[in-house]
Design a protein around this motif. Structure first.
Motif, PDB file in Angstrom:
ATOM      1  N   TYR A 299     -15.715 -18.688  48.389  1.00  0.00           N
ATOM      2  CA  TYR A 299     -15.275 -18.586  49.827  1.00  0.00           C
ATOM      3  C   TYR A 299     -13.763 -17.879  50.252  1.00  0.00           C
ATOM      4  O   TYR A 299     -13.580 -17.480  50.980  1.00  0.00           O
ATOM      5  CB  TYR A 299     -15.251 -19.972  50.479  1.00  0.00           C
ATOM      6  N   ARG A 300     -12.902 -18.439  49.115  1.00  0.00           N
ATOM      7  CA  ARG A 300     -11.413 -18.086  49.276  1.00  0.00           C
ATOM      8  C   ARG A 300     -11.382 -16.417  49.207  1.00  0.00           C
ATOM      9  O   ARG A 300     -10.649 -15.741  49.991  1.00  0.00           O
ATOM     10  CB  ARG A 300     -10.487 -18.488  48.075  1.00  0.00           C
ATOM     11  N   ALA A 301     -12.092 -15.844  48.279  1.00  0.00           N
ATOM     12  CA  ALA A 301     -12.073 -14.344  48.108  1.00  0.00           C
ATOM     13  C   ALA A 301     -12.881 -13.458  49.235  1.00  0.00           C
ATOM     14  O   ALA A 301     -12.463 -12.933  49.857  1.00  0.00           O
ATOM     15  CB  ALA A 301     -12.688 -13.995  46.889  1.00  0.00           C
ATOM     16  N   ALA A 302     -13.740 -14.339  49.627  1.00  0.00           N
ATOM     17  CA  ALA A 302     -14.413 -13.913  51.052  1.00  0.00           C
ATOM     18  C   ALA A 302     -13.459 -13.844  52.191  1.00  0.00           C
ATOM     19  O   ALA A 302     -13.633 -12.886  52.997  1.00  0.00           O
ATOM     20  CB  ALA A 302     -15.794 -14.782  51.280  1.00  0.00           C
ATOM     21  N   GLN A 303     -12.661 -14.847  52.442  1.00  0.00           N
ATOM     22  CA  GLN A 303     -11.845 -14.942  53.439  1.00  0.00           C
ATOM     23  C   GLN A 303     -10.911 -13.690  53.486  1.00  0.00           C
ATOM     24  O   GLN A 303     -10.463 -13.233  54.219  1.00  0.00           O
ATOM     25  CB  GLN A 303     -11.024 -16.548  53.435  1.00  0.00           C
ATOM     26  N   TYR A 304     -10.359 -13.498  52.082  1.00  0.00           N
ATOM     27  CA  TYR A 304      -9.260 -12.455  51.844  1.00  0.00           C
ATOM     28  C   TYR A 304      -9.965 -11.198  52.388  1.00  0.00           C
ATOM     29  O   TYR A 304      -9.231 -10.255  53.260  1.00  0.00           O
ATOM     30  CB  TYR A 304      -9.067 -12.347  50.392  1.00  0.00           C
ATOM     31  N   TYR A 305     -11.197 -10.746  51.951  1.00  0.00           N
ATOM     32  CA  TYR A 305     -11.798  -9.479  52.479  1.00  0.00           C
ATOM     33  C   TYR A 305     -11.981  -9.524  53.816  1.00  0.00           C
ATOM     34  O   TYR A 305     -12.075  -8.492  54.509  1.00  0.00           O
ATOM     35  CB  TYR A 305     -12.956  -9.204  51.673  1.00  0.00           C
ATOM     36  N   TYR A 306     -12.581 -10.684  54.559  1.00  0.00           N
ATOM     37  CA  TYR A 306     -12.694 -10.633  55.657  1.00  0.00           C
ATOM     38  C   TYR A 306     -11.507 -10.479  56.641  1.00  0.00           C
ATOM     39  O   TYR A 306     -11.439  -9.664  57.644  1.00  0.00           O
ATOM     40  CB  TYR A 306     -13.338 -12.084  56.418  1.00  0.00           C
ATOM     41  N   ASP A 307     -10.303 -10.963  56.229  1.00  0.00           N
ATOM     42  CA  ASP A 307      -9.140 -10.705  56.793  1.00  0.00           C
ATOM     43  C   ASP A 307      -8.699  -9.132  56.878  1.00  0.00           C
ATOM     44  O   ASP A 307      -8.281  -8.554  57.763  1.00  0.00           O
ATOM     45  CB  ASP A 307      -7.811 -11.530  56.121  1.00  0.00           C
ATOM     46  N   ASP A 308      -8.926  -8.552  55.712  1.00  0.00           N
ATOM     47  CA  ASP A 308      -8.730  -7.289  55.447  1.00  0.00           C
ATOM     48  C   ASP A 308      -9.378  -6.369  56.370  1.00  0.00           C
ATOM     49  O   ASP A 308      -9.375  -5.374  57.051  1.00  0.00           O
ATOM     50  CB  ASP A 308      -9.136  -6.806  54.081  1.00  0.00           C
ATOM     51  N   ALA A 309     -10.767  -6.705  56.574  1.00  0.00           N
ATOM     52  CA  ALA A 309     -11.698  -6.093  57.323  1.00  0.00           C
ATOM     53  C   ALA A 309     -11.316  -6.391  58.756  1.00  0.00           C
ATOM     54  O   ALA A 309     -11.252  -5.111  59.513  1.00  0.00           O
ATOM     55  CB  ALA A 309     -13.144  -6.745  57.004  1.00  0.00           C
ATOM     56  N   ARG A 310     -10.840  -7.078  59.080  1.00  0.00           N
ATOM     57  CA  ARG A 310     -10.588  -7.375  60.669  1.00  0.00           C
ATOM     58  C   ARG A 310      -9.146  -6.626  61.090  1.00  0.00           C
ATOM     59  O   ARG A 310      -9.115  -5.893  61.922  1.00  0.00           O
ATOM     60  CB  ARG A 310      -9.986  -8.886  60.795  1.00  0.00           C
ATOM     61  N   THR A 311      -8.295  -6.636  59.960  1.00  0.00           N
ATOM     62  CA  THR A 311      -7.153  -5.767  60.244  1.00  0.00           C
ATOM     63  C   THR A 311      -7.312  -4.284  60.323  1.00  0.00           C
ATOM     64  O   THR A 311      -6.868  -3.635  61.257  1.00  0.00           O
ATOM     65  CB  THR A 311      -5.973  -6.149  58.881  1.00  0.00           C
ATOM     66  N   ALA A 312      -8.295  -3.983  59.382  1.00  0.00           N
ATOM     67  CA  ALA A 312      -8.698  -2.497  59.390  1.00  0.00           C
ATOM     68  C   ALA A 312      -9.485  -1.876  60.658  1.00  0.00           C
ATOM     69  O   ALA A 312      -9.317  -1.053  61.354  1.00  0.00           O
ATOM     70  CB  ALA A 312      -9.520  -2.221  58.263  1.00  0.00           C
ATOM     71  N   ALA A 313     -10.189  -3.039  61.148  1.00  0.00           N
ATOM     72  CA  ALA A 313     -11.064  -2.693  62.479  1.00  0.00           C
ATOM     73  C   ALA A 313     -10.036  -2.794  63.648  1.00  0.00           C
ATOM     74  O   ALA A 313     -10.083  -1.961  64.532  1.00  0.00           O
ATOM     75  CB  ALA A 313     -12.060  -3.823  62.644  1.00  0.00           C
ATOM     76  N   HIS A 314      -9.046  -3.511  63.418  1.00  0.00           N
ATOM     77  CA  HIS A 314      -7.915  -3.493  64.825  1.00  0.00           C
ATOM     78  C   HIS A 314      -7.195  -2.103  64.527  1.00  0.00           C
ATOM     79  O   HIS A 314      -7.099  -1.289  65.507  1.00  0.00           O
ATOM     80  CB  HIS A 314      -7.001  -4.269  64.506  1.00  0.00           C
ATOM     81  N   ASP A 315      -6.901  -1.806  63.467  1.00  0.00           N
ATOM     82  CA  ASP A 315      -6.088  -0.501  63.158  1.00  0.00           C
ATOM     83  C   ASP A 315      -7.175   0.775  63.836  1.00  0.00           C
ATOM     84  O   ASP A 315      -6.543   1.762  64.263  1.00  0.00           O
ATOM     85  CB  ASP A 315      -5.757  -0.266  61.876  1.00  0.00           C
ATOM     86  N   ALA A 316      -8.282   0.535  63.399  1.00  0.00           N
ATOM     87  CA  ALA A 316      -9.240   1.717  64.058  1.00  0.00           C
ATOM     88  C   ALA A 316      -9.378   1.516  65.447  1.00  0.00           C
ATOM     89  O   ALA A 316     -10.053   2.559  66.170  1.00  0.00           O
ATOM     90  CB  ALA A 316     -10.543   1.695  63.140  1.00  0.00           C
ATOM     91  N   GLU A 317      -8.774   0.456  65.957  1.00  0.00           N
ATOM     92  CA  GLU A 317      -9.176   0.040  67.535  1.00  0.00           C
ATOM     93  C   GLU A 317     -10.752   0.066  67.889  1.00  0.00           C
ATOM     94  O   GLU A 317     -11.271   0.721  68.917  1.00  0.00           O
ATOM     95  CB  GLU A 317      -8.225   1.246  68.325  1.00  0.00           C
ATOM     96  N   ASN A 318     -11.425  -0.503  66.839  1.00  0.00           N
ATOM     97  CA  ASN A 318     -13.007  -0.532  66.995  1.00  0.00           C
ATOM     98  C   ASN A 318     -13.227  -2.165  67.358  1.00  0.00           C
ATOM     99  O   ASN A 318     -13.311  -3.027  66.509  1.00  0.00           O
ATOM    100  CB  ASN A 318     -13.572  -0.321  65.812  1.00  0.00           C
ATOM    101  N   THR A 319     -13.233  -2.119  68.681  1.00  0.00           N
ATOM    102  CA  THR A 319     -13.390  -3.543  69.329  1.00  0.00           C
ATOM    103  C   THR A 319     -14.567  -4.240  68.832  1.00  0.00           C
ATOM    104  O   THR A 319     -14.646  -5.471  68.711  1.00  0.00           O
ATOM    105  CB  THR A 319     -13.133  -3.690  70.969  1.00  0.00           C
ATOM    106  N   GLU A 320     -15.730  -3.386  68.855  1.00  0.00           N
ATOM    107  CA  GLU A 320     -16.933  -3.901  68.524  1.00  0.00           C
ATOM    108  C   GLU A 320     -16.989  -4.336  66.997  1.00  0.00           C
ATOM    109  O   GLU A 320     -17.644  -5.680  66.747  1.00  0.00           O
ATOM    110  CB  GLU A 320     -18.094  -3.006  68.863  1.00  0.00           C
TER     111      GLU A 320
END
Length: 531
Positions: A299-320
């Motif tokens: 779960y700790r590693a999963a949280q790390y990659y989820y955080d990374d995915a959220r940051t990248a999705a924001h950088d892409a301005e992909n709200t969905e």
């Protein structure tokens, strides 16, 4: 001279065409397909015509628009009589016979004859090896068992002709009817490996030589990234998702990690006009890695990659996509018995979903909110969230709104599964059982992950109502499915259910289940902590 077929599908169509040219009827061609390729009598006439399940559903809907069907309906009929399938009614068989230009008995030709049993075959001489392909999954029997380099290469280059759902269906159909007294674990592993190669070919698996050379040049020099390369990367993402759903996180994780690294190397040099799309692909891959780690229990590693995915999705301005990642973060927190954190992420997901026009984003954000509120014992808020999800799914999603590819799993069956989960948590098992059964009638059984977890909800509802025999039988069904997808989360569900059955462990039903669990090398008690 006919060209050499490039795939099993083309080979089947070519074989059927030759039979038709020789004067055989469609039923005769289908019978030859059935015997040659070891498929059942509901699958053979479709293969003889070179149709996919989706195409059959389209033909059905053109002819009978008042009774629409999807490829999932065709899939469940073809899976029958395995327990993951649904028996087609006589009316359904009649309509399929009309589409395939055959008789109803032609579609049932593989079922056993209960009139006069066949004579016992003479025993094989001592030391004689079994026939090659004996007792293998239908449709796969002619393939070698060992994944040689030659076979791996062939599977990879056939990717564009592969229907992964059908490969998965053949494997699951066989597992469901397998004799539990026979140890086929190693054989399953080999077949699963072959399916993996077919489903998860690398970025360079491109049929067109010019396109393949162009992608290779981009990997060598990321500054040459172009639209064709990123379009191909987007296209193969769906294979990676399906790979995890069917074969489990142990296999799918390595593919997602490797592709994520490839795309990460392209992000830094992406031209401005493609940067958002490259970041979106990277965010999706990071989310997929997190999802597989979540199913592995890290779960700790999963949280790390989820955080990374959220940051990248924001950088892409992909709200969905931001919405989707936040939903998976909420699910992770709720599963870890942290429902208030789950509520926090779900509310954020709902806020972002409101800025989109996606019914799937609105529905799934409400879905994870409902689960988190139920876990926090806030029933009124859970019910309101389910009402919001029902509106999004049944009124808007059903209207056929185009969806982003990551919503492939989300449909009305998912809503009913969550309704069952919330009902169990809130202490209404009768509602849970009805909802779980509704979900199972709609769900795609080749999505082993979702199907197994929904079966677990049905078993738990039976257990809460005191139906020990039915609860035990369903746990056994989940155990059989786990032979294909040995996800630790599925294994944990089995262990938790078996622990709940401890007061009845001397009953015949539970003792039979224990024998089955021992055969499949599954623990009989819960060994995983959600915290």
């Amino acid at each position: 001279m006919a060209a050499r077929p490039r795939s099993r599908r083309q080979e089947q169509v070519q074989f059927a065409t030759e039979l038709r040219a020789a004067g055989n009827t469609w039923p005769e061609a289908a019978a030859a397909i059935r015997h040659r390729y070891r498929v059942n009598a509901r699958v053979a006439p479709r293969l003889a015509r070179g149709l996919s399940q989706r195409q059959v559903a389209e033909l059905w809907n053109q002819r009978w628009p008042d009774d629409p069907k999807t490829f999932k309906n065709i899939s469940t009929w073809e899976l029958w009589p395995a327990s993951t399938g649904h028996a087609p009614s006589l009316d359904t068989l009649d309509r399929l016979a009309q589409l395939y230009e055959c008789s109803v008995p032609d579609l049932l030709a593989d079922l056993p004859n209960h009139g006069h049993p066949p004579p016992h075959p003479s025993p094989a001489p001592a030391g004689t090896a079994p026939a090659v392909g004996a007792d293998l999954p239908e449709g796969l029997a002619a393939e070698p068992l060992l994944l040689t380099p030659q076979l791996a290469s062939t599977l990879v280059h056939r990717l564009h002709d592969v229907r992964f759902e059908e490969l998965a269906q053949a494997l699951i159909m066989w597992v469901q009817r397998a004799n539990p007294g026979l140890d086929r674990r190693e054989l399953l592993l080999k077949i699963s490996t072959a399916l993996t190669v077919a489903a998860a070919a690398p970025l360079l698996d491109i049929a067109d030589a010019d396109e393949r050379d162009r992608v290779a040049a981009v990997l060598d020099d990321p500054s040459r990234l172009d639209l064709a390369t990123i379009t191909h990367a987007e296209r193969v993402l769906q294979h990676y998702r399906r790979q995890g759903d069917v074969l489990g996180p142990q296999i799918a994780l390595q593919t997602a990690l490797a592709q994520r690294q490839v795309i990460a190397d392209l992000v830094a040099n992406a031209p401005e006009e493609l940067r958002s799309r490259v970041l979106t692909v990277y965010a999706e891959l990071s989310q997929m890695v997190g999802w597989q780690l979540y199913n592995l229990g890290d779960y700790r590693a999963a949280q790390y990659y989820y955080d990374d995915a959220r940051t990248a999705a924001h950088d892409a301005e992909n709200t969905e996509l931001v919405t989707y990642v936040l939903c998976t973060m909420s699910q992770l927190a709720t599963w870890q018995n942290k429902p208030r954190v789950g509520i926090d992420h779900a509310i954020a997901a709902q806020a972002w979903a409101a800025q989109t026009e996606s019914p799937a984003a609105l529905g799934y954000a409400a879905d994870v909110a409902a689960r988190a509120f139920a876990a926090a014992q806030q029933p009124d808020k859970a019910r309101r969230a389910l009402e919001q999800e029902h509106t999004a799914v049944c009124d808007h999603l059903a209207a056929g709104t185009p969806l982003a590819s990551w919503w492939y799993f989300y449909d009305e069956s998912f809503y009913w599964g969550t309704s069952a989960e919330c009902a169990l948590v809130l202490g209404t098992p009768e509602k849970a059982l009805a909802a779980a059964r509704t979900s199972l009638r709609m769900i795609d059984p080749t999505n082993v992950h979702n199907y197994a977890h929904t079966l677990a909800l049905e078993s738990q509802a039976h257990l809460k109502q005191g139906d020990i025999a039915e609860a035990s039988t369903i746990v056994g069904d989940i155990a059989r499915i786990s032979r294909v997808n040995r996800s630790p989360r599925i294994t944990q569900r089995i262990a938790d259910l078996r622990t709940a059955l401890t007061p009845w462990q001397r009953s015949r039903a539970v003792r039979t289940l224990d024998d089955l669990l021992a055969h499949y090398r599954l623990t009989g008690s819960s060994s995983t902590n959600k915290s």
